[in-house]
Design a protein around this motif. Structure first.
Motif, short mmCIF file in Angstrom:
data_model
loop_
_atom_site.label_atom_id
_atom_site.label_comp_id
_atom_site.label_asym_id
_atom_site.label_seq_id
_atom_site.Cartn_x
_atom_site.Cartn_y
_atom_site.Cartn_z
N CYS A 169 41.51 40.42 37.59
CA CYS A 169 40.86 41.56 38.22
C CYS A 169 41.18 42.78 37.37
O CYS A 169 42.33 43.26 37.39
CB CYS A 169 41.33 41.74 39.65
N TRP A 198 36.56 47.21 46.55
CA TRP A 198 36.37 45.77 46.38
C TRP A 198 35.63 45.46 45.10
O TRP A 198 34.77 46.22 44.66
CB TRP A 198 35.55 45.21 47.55
N TYR A 239 37.82 37.59 46.08
CA TYR A 239 37.64 39.02 45.85
C TYR A 239 38.99 39.68 45.60
O TYR A 239 39.98 39.35 46.26
CB TYR A 239 37.04 39.69 47.08
N GLY A 286 33.41 39.80 43.45
CA GLY A 286 33.74 38.43 43.82
C GLY A 286 33.49 37.45 42.69
O GLY A 286 32.63 37.66 41.84
#
Length: 121
Positions: free
Chosen positions: A22, A111, A95, A114
């Motif tokens: 991420c 967020w 996520y 995903g």
């Protein structure tokens, strides 16, 4: 404002491993904890793990404890989720999120889009 981009999902056989990444950007990253959540079809979003940017404090869902490891590289502004001994029930969209050090997805402010993880039996 924080932007999050996940990568690393895919198809793997049961017992296999994947590492999710991420990449985060934003001025105040150190103010946030980074969490991983997942959502399978027809199910609610589920907490997986969370890490504090500064102290590196971590917390895991019981269902992944001992199999998954969350970590961060402060220099790269990247959080990782190493997933080992994967099971078919781990199949979901994963996520990453930025927010307080919490297991509640409703408390997170930002967020990513995903990434799909599929574990075949």
């Amino acid at each position: 404002q924080v932007q999050l981009v996940e990568s690393g999902g895919g198809l793997v056989q049961a017992g296999g491993s994947l590492r999710l990444s991420c990449a985060a950007s934003g001025r105040t990253l150190s103010s946030y904890a980074m969490g991983w959540f997942r959502q399978a079809p027809g199910k609610t979003r589920e907490f997986v793990a969370v890490i504090n940017w500064t102290a590196g404090r971590t917390y895991y869902a019981d269902s992944v404890k001992g199999r998954f490891t969350i970590s961060r590289d402060n220099a790269k502004n990247t959080v990782y989720l190493q997933m080992n001994s994967l099971k078919p029930e781990d199949t979901a969209v994963y996520y990453c999120a930025a927010g307080p050090f919490s297991t509640r997805h409703t408390e997170y402010n930002y967020w990513g889009q995903g990434t799909q993880v599929t574990v075949s039996s």
